[in-house]
Design an enzyme around this catalytic site. Structure first.
Site, PDB file in Angstrom:
ATOM      1  N   PHE A 165       5.831  -2.142   6.968  1.00  0.00           N
ATOM      2  CA  PHE A 165       6.600  -1.683   5.801  1.00  0.00           C
ATOM      3  C   PHE A 165       7.287  -0.370   6.175  1.00  0.00           C
ATOM      4  N   HIS A 189      12.421  12.274   5.760  1.00  0.00           N
ATOM      5  CA  HIS A 189      12.233  11.911   4.346  1.00  0.00           C
ATOM      6  C   HIS A 189      10.890  11.202   4.176  1.00  0.00           C
ATOM      7  N   ILE A 192       5.219   4.222  11.010  1.00  0.00           N
ATOM      8  CA  ILE A 192       5.067   2.913  10.373  1.00  0.00           C
ATOM      9  C   ILE A 192       3.861   2.160  10.953  1.00  0.00           C
ATOM     10  N   THR A 193       2.869   1.949  10.100  1.00  0.00           N
ATOM     11  CA  THR A 193       1.653   1.213  10.498  1.00  0.00           C
ATOM     12  C   THR A 193       2.028  -0.216  10.896  1.00  0.00           C
ATOM     13  N   GLU A 230       0.746   7.292   1.909  1.00  0.00           N
ATOM     14  CA  GLU A 230       0.776   6.691   0.555  1.00  0.00           C
ATOM     15  C   GLU A 230       0.842   7.762  -0.527  1.00  0.00           C
ATOM     16  N   THR A 289       0.992  12.198  -0.519  1.00  0.00           N
ATOM     17  CA  THR A 289      -0.006  13.219  -0.168  1.00  0.00           C
ATOM     18  C   THR A 289      -0.834  13.574  -1.409  1.00  0.00           C
TER      19      THR A 289
HETATM   20  P1  TGC Z   1      11.720   9.020  -9.581  1.00  0.00           P
HETATM   21  O1  TGC Z   1      13.097   9.491  -9.958  1.00  0.00           O
HETATM   22  O2  TGC Z   1      10.521   9.728 -10.112  1.00  0.00           O
HETATM   23  O3  TGC Z   1      11.578   7.474  -9.928  1.00  0.00           O
HETATM   24  C1  TGC Z   1      12.581   6.523  -9.596  1.00  0.00           C
HETATM   25  C2  TGC Z   1      12.275   5.267 -10.392  1.00  0.00           C
HETATM   26  O4  TGC Z   1      11.047   4.701  -9.919  1.00  0.00           O
HETATM   27  C3  TGC Z   1      10.080   4.685 -10.979  1.00  0.00           C
HETATM   28  N1  TGC Z   1       8.783   4.999 -10.343  1.00  0.00           N
HETATM   29  C4  TGC Z   1       7.871   4.070 -10.096  1.00  0.00           C
HETATM   30  N2  TGC Z   1       7.840   2.756 -10.369  1.00  0.00           N
HETATM   31  C5  TGC Z   1       6.755   2.076  -9.985  1.00  0.00           C
HETATM   32  N3  TGC Z   1       5.716   2.672  -9.349  1.00  0.00           N
HETATM   33  C6  TGC Z   1       5.700   3.980  -9.069  1.00  0.00           C
HETATM   34  N4  TGC Z   1       4.670   4.524  -8.425  1.00  0.00           N
HETATM   35  C7  TGC Z   1       6.819   4.746  -9.443  1.00  0.00           C
HETATM   36  N5  TGC Z   1       7.158   6.059  -9.305  1.00  0.00           N
HETATM   37  C8  TGC Z   1       8.362   6.186  -9.874  1.00  0.00           C
HETATM   38  C9  TGC Z   1      10.544   5.699 -11.972  1.00  0.00           C
HETATM   39  O5  TGC Z   1      10.061   5.413 -13.261  1.00  0.00           O
HETATM   40  C10 TGC Z   1      12.049   5.558 -11.894  1.00  0.00           C
HETATM   41  O6  TGC Z   1      12.389   4.384 -12.583  1.00  0.00           O
HETATM   42  P2  TGC Z   1      13.783   4.250 -13.353  1.00  0.00           P
HETATM   43  O7  TGC Z   1      13.702   2.961 -14.076  1.00  0.00           O
HETATM   44  O8  TGC Z   1      13.866   5.444 -14.261  1.00  0.00           O
HETATM   45  O9  TGC Z   1      14.836   4.270 -12.288  1.00  0.00           O
HETATM   46  O10 TGC Z   1      11.671   8.950  -8.018  1.00  0.00           O
HETATM   47  P3  TGC Z   1      11.706  10.063  -6.949  1.00  0.00           P
HETATM   48  O11 TGC Z   1      12.590   9.570  -5.862  1.00  0.00           O
HETATM   49  O12 TGC Z   1      12.005  11.409  -7.548  1.00  0.00           O
HETATM   50  O13 TGC Z   1      10.198   9.988  -6.394  1.00  0.00           O
HETATM   51  C11 TGC Z   1       9.194  10.660  -6.906  1.00  0.00           C
HETATM   52  C12 TGC Z   1       7.863  10.457  -6.128  1.00  0.00           C
HETATM   53  C13 TGC Z   1       7.476  11.752  -5.482  1.00  0.00           C
HETATM   54  C14 TGC Z   1       6.817  10.089  -7.160  1.00  0.00           C
HETATM   55  C15 TGC Z   1       7.873   9.313  -5.115  1.00  0.00           C
HETATM   56  O14 TGC Z   1       8.970   9.290  -4.353  1.00  0.00           O
HETATM   57  C16 TGC Z   1       6.643   9.246  -4.243  1.00  0.00           C
HETATM   58  O15 TGC Z   1       5.694   8.567  -4.646  1.00  0.00           O
HETATM   59  N6  TGC Z   1       6.597   9.881  -3.025  1.00  0.00           N
HETATM   60  C17 TGC Z   1       5.534   9.680  -2.065  1.00  0.00           C
HETATM   61  C18 TGC Z   1       6.029   8.804  -0.943  1.00  0.00           C
HETATM   62  C19 TGC Z   1       4.998   7.846  -0.462  1.00  0.00           C
HETATM   63  O16 TGC Z   1       3.962   7.631  -1.041  1.00  0.00           O
HETATM   64  N7  TGC Z   1       5.303   7.176   0.646  1.00  0.00           N
HETATM   65  C20 TGC Z   1       4.414   6.176   1.165  1.00  0.00           C
HETATM   66  C21 TGC Z   1       5.065   5.406   2.285  1.00  0.00           C
HETATM   67  S1  TGC Z   1       4.201   3.932   2.753  1.00  0.00           S
HETATM   68  C22 TGC Z   1       2.806   4.488   3.481  1.00  0.00           C
HETATM   69  O17 TGC Z   1       2.485   5.621   3.546  1.00  0.00           O
HETATM   70  C23 TGC Z   1       1.953   3.434   4.022  1.00  0.00           C
HETATM   71  S2  TGC Z   1       0.492   3.963   4.736  1.00  0.00           S
HETATM   72  C24 TGC Z   1      -0.178   2.447   4.859  1.00  0.00           C
HETATM   73  C25 TGC Z   1      -1.443   2.325   5.530  1.00  0.00           C
HETATM   74  O18 TGC Z   1      -1.494   2.386   6.777  1.00  0.00           O
HETATM   75  O19 TGC Z   1      -2.454   2.050   4.789  1.00  0.00           O
HETATM   76  P1  FAD Z   2       6.256  15.868   3.894  1.00  0.00           P
HETATM   77  O1  FAD Z   2       6.859  15.080   2.802  1.00  0.00           O
HETATM   78  O2  FAD Z   2       7.164  16.638   4.795  1.00  0.00           O
HETATM   79  O3  FAD Z   2       5.165  16.843   3.279  1.00  0.00           O
HETATM   80  C1  FAD Z   2       4.642  17.962   4.019  1.00  0.00           C
HETATM   81  C2  FAD Z   2       3.846  18.836   3.035  1.00  0.00           C
HETATM   82  O4  FAD Z   2       4.718  19.279   1.989  1.00  0.00           O
HETATM   83  C3  FAD Z   2       2.700  18.069   2.358  1.00  0.00           C
HETATM   84  O5  FAD Z   2       1.626  18.951   2.175  1.00  0.00           O
HETATM   85  C4  FAD Z   2       3.296  17.710   1.004  1.00  0.00           C
HETATM   86  O6  FAD Z   2       2.307  17.535  -0.009  1.00  0.00           O
HETATM   87  C5  FAD Z   2       4.168  18.938   0.725  1.00  0.00           C
HETATM   88  N1  FAD Z   2       5.238  18.641  -0.233  1.00  0.00           N
HETATM   89  C6  FAD Z   2       6.293  17.796  -0.080  1.00  0.00           C
HETATM   90  N2  FAD Z   2       7.046  17.775  -1.200  1.00  0.00           N
HETATM   91  C7  FAD Z   2       6.436  18.595  -2.077  1.00  0.00           C
HETATM   92  C8  FAD Z   2       6.698  18.975  -3.423  1.00  0.00           C
HETATM   93  N3  FAD Z   2       7.735  18.472  -4.122  1.00  0.00           N
HETATM   94  N4  FAD Z   2       5.859  19.854  -4.024  1.00  0.00           N
HETATM   95  C9  FAD Z   2       4.781  20.350  -3.370  1.00  0.00           C
HETATM   96  N5  FAD Z   2       4.460  20.018  -2.086  1.00  0.00           N
HETATM   97  C10 FAD Z   2       5.285  19.153  -1.470  1.00  0.00           C
HETATM   98  N6  FAD Z   2       5.146   5.368   5.851  1.00  0.00           N
HETATM   99  C11 FAD Z   2       5.676   4.129   5.674  1.00  0.00           C
HETATM  100  O7  FAD Z   2       6.746   3.980   5.099  1.00  0.00           O
HETATM  101  N7  FAD Z   2       5.023   3.019   6.125  1.00  0.00           N
HETATM  102  C12 FAD Z   2       3.845   3.085   6.773  1.00  0.00           C
HETATM  103  O8  FAD Z   2       3.279   2.047   7.156  1.00  0.00           O
HETATM  104  C13 FAD Z   2       3.264   4.374   6.989  1.00  0.00           C
HETATM  105  N8  FAD Z   2       2.107   4.486   7.712  1.00  0.00           N
HETATM  106  C14 FAD Z   2       1.646   5.747   8.030  1.00  0.00           C
HETATM  107  C15 FAD Z   2       0.564   5.857   8.909  1.00  0.00           C
HETATM  108  C16 FAD Z   2       0.114   7.114   9.287  1.00  0.00           C
HETATM  109  C17 FAD Z   2      -1.025   7.228  10.261  1.00  0.00           C
HETATM  110  C18 FAD Z   2       0.704   8.279   8.734  1.00  0.00           C
HETATM  111  C19 FAD Z   2       0.189   9.641   9.104  1.00  0.00           C
HETATM  112  C20 FAD Z   2       1.777   8.168   7.888  1.00  0.00           C
HETATM  113  C21 FAD Z   2       2.279   6.901   7.538  1.00  0.00           C
HETATM  114  N9  FAD Z   2       3.415   6.754   6.732  1.00  0.00           N
HETATM  115  C22 FAD Z   2       3.962   5.511   6.508  1.00  0.00           C
HETATM  116  C23 FAD Z   2       4.149   7.932   6.292  1.00  0.00           C
HETATM  117  C24 FAD Z   2       3.521   8.645   5.098  1.00  0.00           C
HETATM  118  O9  FAD Z   2       3.732   7.925   3.915  1.00  0.00           O
HETATM  119  C25 FAD Z   2       4.150  10.046   5.010  1.00  0.00           C
HETATM  120  O10 FAD Z   2       3.636  10.776   6.108  1.00  0.00           O
HETATM  121  C26 FAD Z   2       3.835  10.738   3.693  1.00  0.00           C
HETATM  122  O11 FAD Z   2       4.513  10.109   2.625  1.00  0.00           O
HETATM  123  C27 FAD Z   2       4.202  12.238   3.734  1.00  0.00           C
HETATM  124  O12 FAD Z   2       5.461  12.450   4.246  1.00  0.00           O
HETATM  125  P2  FAD Z   2       5.696  13.531   5.437  1.00  0.00           P
HETATM  126  O13 FAD Z   2       4.713  13.255   6.509  1.00  0.00           O
HETATM  127  O14 FAD Z   2       7.134  13.490   5.784  1.00  0.00           O
HETATM  128  O15 FAD Z   2       5.318  14.918   4.797  1.00  0.00           O
END
Ligand code: TGC
Ligand code: FAD
Length: 388
Positions: free
Chosen positions: A133, A140, A167-168, A367, A369
């Site tokens: 994914f 970003h 990306i995992t 997923e 922070t």
């Molecule tokens: P924002 O303007 O707040 O929202 C845009 C639209 O999306 C809706 N929404 C959601 N809908 C469903 N589920 C959620 N969790 C949602 N969060 C927001 C929201 O209602 C809005 O909808 P609409 O209809 O008004 O358009 O969006 P933003 O771009 O400002 O984002 C805010 C934020 C910080 C919450 C979001 O971007 C976020 O969650 N950031 C963290 C990023 C993250 O978690 N990345 C993970 C990447 S994948 C990964 O890490 C896999 S690790 C896998 C593994 O190895 O296990």
């Molecule tokens: P940043 O966004 O740069 O954050 C750095 C620091 O700033 C953190 O402490 C954060 O909390 C803080 N920060 C950022 N914004 C704010 C704010 N608004 N207010 C206060 N503090 C803030 N992604 C995928 O898409 N797919 C995957 O499969 C996947 N697998 C992963 C596997 C591993 C092992 C790791 C380490 C990461 C993976 N990720 C994946 C990415 C992961 O989702 C991101 O690392 C995570 O979302 C944080 O983004 P970043 O590392 O760029 O940190």
């Protein structure tokens, strides 16, 4: 090694169905037999135990709560318990299952065409095919909406350019669910292994999640056929919907890592003697063990109620964030305290605690922070968004 009995201070077993207990016990014993004996070596070598994938598929670990395409059709609670038991083995193995189920099968099932579902879901379910994914980019992470990867409509499909980071499963994936900006907003694409211009180099030298493949995805003028766009995607919201599924699994999974650390520390404290008595007899050590059991019990109650809400369609995103944030934080703190109780032995691979501790550093960050989940819950309870 004695059989792992689990931690059930509040008799939560009685809140599970018979089927949920059976699934939990089956995965528990599978993890003891198949993950734990091999995982330290994989972590040392920096390799993912790919030999487990087909068996995990056959046992129904992937897409476990889905009902079609050969999936097991279990309750959301049972699927959470699967994640808990896998992560007692290793966070990297749970990560594999999370990505395959929540971040690849879920979006194909939810946003895919019938042809995409028929083509990919049976193979992903069985472990014959592996998925990844791609949302995060090097610049970003917490703010994926700022992504720079672009897809442009051309004759015959879409031209994809850009890159994804962290990306995992990337390097070993047969199919990547990739999110890219288009003139119509952010959309999801299925990028197949072998697509000209697509490469997925592995990121080496991690000190965390060493038994998991983490990769960069690079797209240079990749032609993605029309039939590979996920037709029901129309914005970042769809990518965030997938994250809710994976965060739910992590909230359960982290409990497994915490239980492994607690059990190791308690057993060690009972046999390790200093000043003429077991260190488990010192008040300061008991305080640490009490913290662990208290927090594990609270985390179990959170995860279980979240599972029941999910079964009723009420696991809102902010509720999922609260559980992911809390359960990973207490698992990490449990691992750190367990490492402390083990003294010098805590820094060796003789014991699983150090591996869990450094793994959980990734789980804390990915997923969303810890701090991002703080802000999601904060926005929910105040009505004021503090991200920007
Ligand atoms: P924002 O303007 O707040 O929202 C845009 C639209 O999306 C809706 N929404 C959601 N809908 C469903 N589920 C959620 N969790 C949602 N969060 C927001 C929201 O209602 C809005 O909808 P609409 O209809 O008004 O358009 O969006 P933003 O771009 O400002 O984002 C805010 C934020 C910080 C919450 C979001 O971007 C976020 O969650 N950031 C963290 C990023 C993250 O978690 N990345 C993970 C990447 S994948 C990964 O890490 C896999 S690790 C896998 C593994 O190895 O296990
Ligand atoms: P940043 O966004 O740069 O954050 C750095 C620091 O700033 C953190 O402490 C954060 O909390 C803080 N920060 C950022 N914004 C704010 C704010 N608004 N207010 C206060 N503090 C803030 N992604 C995928 O898409 N797919 C995957 O499969 C996947 N697998 C992963 C596997 C591993 C092992 C790791 C380490 C990461 C993976 N990720 C994946 C990415 C992961 O989702 C991101 O690392 C995570 O979302 C944080 O983004 P970043 O590392 O760029 O940190």
């Amino acid at each position: 090694m004695s059989e792992f009995k689990g931690i059930d201070f509040y008799e939560m077993d009685g809140l599970l169905t018979e089927e949920e207990r059976q699934v939990r016990d089956m995965v528990r014993s599978w993890a003891s037999d198949k993950i734990i004996p091999i995982i330290e070596e994989h972590a040392r070598e920096g390799t993912f135990p790919r030999e487990l994938v087909r068996e995990m598929g056959e046992l129904g670990f992937f897409g476990a709560s889905m009902t079609e395409y050969g999936c097991a059709g279990l309750s959301h609670t049972a699927s959470g318990l699967i994640m808990q038991e896998l992560e007692r083995g290793d966070s990297g193995v749970r990560s594999f299952a999370s990505v395959q189920s929540s971040l690849v099968m879920y979006p194909i099932f939810t946003f895919g065409s019938e042809a995409q579902k028929k083509s990919w879901l049976p193979r992903l379910r069985s472990g014959e095919a592996i998925g990844c994914f791609g949302l995060t980019e090097a610049d970003h992470g917490s703010d994926p909406g700022g992504m720079e990867t672009r897809a442009r409509r051309v004759e015959g499909g879409w031209l994809l350019n850009g890159s994804k980071m962290w990306i995992t499963n990337g390097t070993i994936a047969d199919v990547a669910v990739v999110w890219a900006k288009t003139e119509e907003g952010i959309r999801g694409f299925l990028v197949e292994k072998g697509t000209p211009g697509y490469t997925a180099p592995e990121i080496r030298n991690k000190f965390s999640l060493r038994a998991s493949v983490t990769s960069e995805l690079v797209f240079q003028d990749c032609l993605i056929p029309h039939e590979n766009i996920l037709p029901e995607t129309s914005g970042i919201k769809n990518a965030l919907q997938c994250l809710n599924q994976a965060r739910y699994g992590i909230a359960w999974g982290a409990i497994g890592a915490a239980m492994a650390c607690f059990e190791t520390a308690r057993d060690y404290a009972l046999v390790r003697t200093q000043f003429g008595k077991p260190i488990a007899g010192f008040q300061l050590v008991q305080e640490k063990l009490t913290y662990m059991v208290t927090e594990i019990t609270k985390a179990q109650l959170l995860a279980l109620q979240l599972g029941r809400l999910k079964e009723q369609g009420r696991a809102r995103a902010d509720r999922v964030s609260l559980a992911k944030r809390n359960n990973v934080a207490i698992a990490l703190q449990t691992a750190r305290l367990a490492r402390d109780i083990l003294g010098a032995n805590g820094i060796t691979s003789e014991y699983p605690v150090g591996r869990h501790m450094v793994n959980l550093e990734s789980v804390h960050t990915y997923e969303g922070t810890y701090d991002i989940h703080t802000l999601i819950v904060g926005a929910s309870i105040t009505g004021i968004e503090a991200f920007k």
